[in-house]
Design a protein around this motif. Structure first.
Motif, mmCIF file in Angstrom:
data_model
loop_
_atom_site.group_PDB
_atom_site.id
_atom_site.type_symbol
_atom_site.label_atom_id
_atom_site.label_comp_id
_atom_site.label_asym_id
_atom_site.label_seq_id
_atom_site.Cartn_x
_atom_site.Cartn_y
_atom_site.Cartn_z
ATOM 1 N N ARG A 67 -4.904 -9.719 9.577
ATOM 2 C CA ARG A 67 -4.980 -9.879 8.123
ATOM 3 C C ARG A 67 -4.303 -8.736 7.391
ATOM 4 O O ARG A 67 -4.410 -8.633 6.176
ATOM 5 C CB ARG A 67 -6.434 -9.996 7.692
ATOM 6 N N ASP A 68 -3.654 -7.872 8.136
ATOM 7 C CA ASP A 68 -2.890 -6.812 7.498
ATOM 8 C C ASP A 68 -1.405 -7.111 7.701
ATOM 9 O O ASP A 68 -1.029 -8.212 8.080
ATOM 10 C CB ASP A 68 -3.284 -5.447 8.075
ATOM 11 N N TYR A 69 -0.584 -6.164 7.515
ATOM 12 C CA TYR A 69 0.862 -6.346 7.617
ATOM 13 C C TYR A 69 1.281 -6.630 9.054
ATOM 14 O O TYR A 69 0.854 -5.948 9.982
ATOM 15 C CB TYR A 69 1.566 -5.079 7.106
ATOM 16 N N VAL A 70 2.113 -7.650 9.230
ATOM 17 C CA VAL A 70 2.723 -7.933 10.519
ATOM 18 C C VAL A 70 4.226 -7.900 10.305
ATOM 19 O O VAL A 70 4.765 -8.616 9.450
ATOM 20 C CB VAL A 70 2.276 -9.308 11.079
ATOM 21 N N GLU A 71 4.890 -7.051 11.056
ATOM 22 C CA GLU A 71 6.337 -6.841 10.921
ATOM 23 C C GLU A 71 7.087 -8.167 10.905
ATOM 24 O O GLU A 71 6.912 -9.009 11.786
ATOM 25 C CB GLU A 71 6.833 -5.996 12.100
ATOM 26 N N HIS A 77 -2.107 -13.510 6.835
ATOM 27 C CA HIS A 77 -3.063 -14.203 7.712
ATOM 28 C C HIS A 77 -2.203 -14.771 8.844
ATOM 29 O O HIS A 77 -1.759 -15.920 8.790
ATOM 30 C CB HIS A 77 -3.779 -15.311 6.920
ATOM 31 N N VAL A 78 -1.935 -13.923 9.844
ATOM 32 C CA VAL A 78 -0.921 -14.222 10.850
ATOM 33 C C VAL A 78 -1.549 -14.297 12.238
ATOM 34 O O VAL A 78 -2.308 -13.412 12.638
ATOM 35 C CB VAL A 78 0.178 -13.126 10.834
ATOM 36 N N MET A 115 3.419 -16.657 13.304
ATOM 37 C CA MET A 115 2.954 -15.957 14.500
ATOM 38 C C MET A 115 3.730 -14.660 14.613
ATOM 39 O O MET A 115 4.901 -14.592 14.255
ATOM 40 C CB MET A 115 3.232 -16.772 15.769
ATOM 41 N N GLY A 116 3.075 -13.659 15.139
ATOM 42 C CA GLY A 116 3.717 -12.395 15.458
ATOM 43 C C GLY A 116 3.427 -12.030 16.899
ATOM 44 O O GLY A 116 2.518 -12.571 17.536
ATOM 45 N N SER A 117 4.201 -11.105 17.419
ATOM 46 C CA SER A 117 4.017 -10.604 18.772
ATOM 47 C C SER A 117 4.816 -9.319 18.899
ATOM 48 O O SER A 117 5.569 -8.955 17.997
ATOM 49 C CB SER A 117 4.500 -11.641 19.798
#
Length: 148
Positions: A67-71, A77-78, A115-117
């Motif tokens: 719920r914070d910053y995702v590059e 909301h990632v 989505m992030g990873s």
């Protein structure tokens, strides 16, 4: 092969712990155990496993909702692929892809549209695997530290 949420059975937990130790060998056993408990009890996190026809676990994927910053992401909301591992003898057979697709479906159910990873800079195999699954590189970063 069956892709499912982790059930928490003792043999399953032991296999998952062994795979975690293979993926993150620098972590102590106690760290793995504490993280596994958190993953199993926090509703913003999920663990999926791939069980072969022989019942043995072939891989796992751990995910969370960040719920914070995702590059590289525009929303806050990632879904995030926190860890992803397939045992060597099961690689390049669709196990990893099936695990990631399960994580992505779970993230969609949680209302995520992105989505992030991440992976280490030197882990080119992971970078290639992410790319084959449609993930785009968002940034490269070098972390620094200094003892005080």
């Amino acid at each position: 092969m069956e892709i499912r949420r982790v059930r928490g059975e003792p043999t399953e937990l032991a296999a998952w712990a062994r795979m975690r130790a293979d993926l993150w060998p620098d972590a102590m056993v106690e760290e793995h155990q504490a993280e596994m408990v958190e993953l199993l009890t926090d509703p913003r996190q999920a663990v999926f496993v791939a069980a072969g026809d022989d019942g043995q676990l072939k891989g796992f994927a751990e995910a969370s909702i960040r719920r914070d910053y995702v590059e590289g992401c525009a929303t806050q909301h990632v879904g995030y692929l926190e860890g992803w591992y397939v045992i060597p003898e099961a690689r390049r057979k669709g196990v990893g892809r099936a695990l990631v697709l399960a994580v992505e479906a779970w993230a969609r159910e949680q209302g995520c549209i992105e989505m992030g990873s991440d992976t280490e800079l030197e882990n080119t195999a992971s970078q290639l695997a992410h790319g084959r699954l449609g993930y785009e590189e968002a940034a490269r970063i070098v972390h620094f530290r200094k003892a005080l």
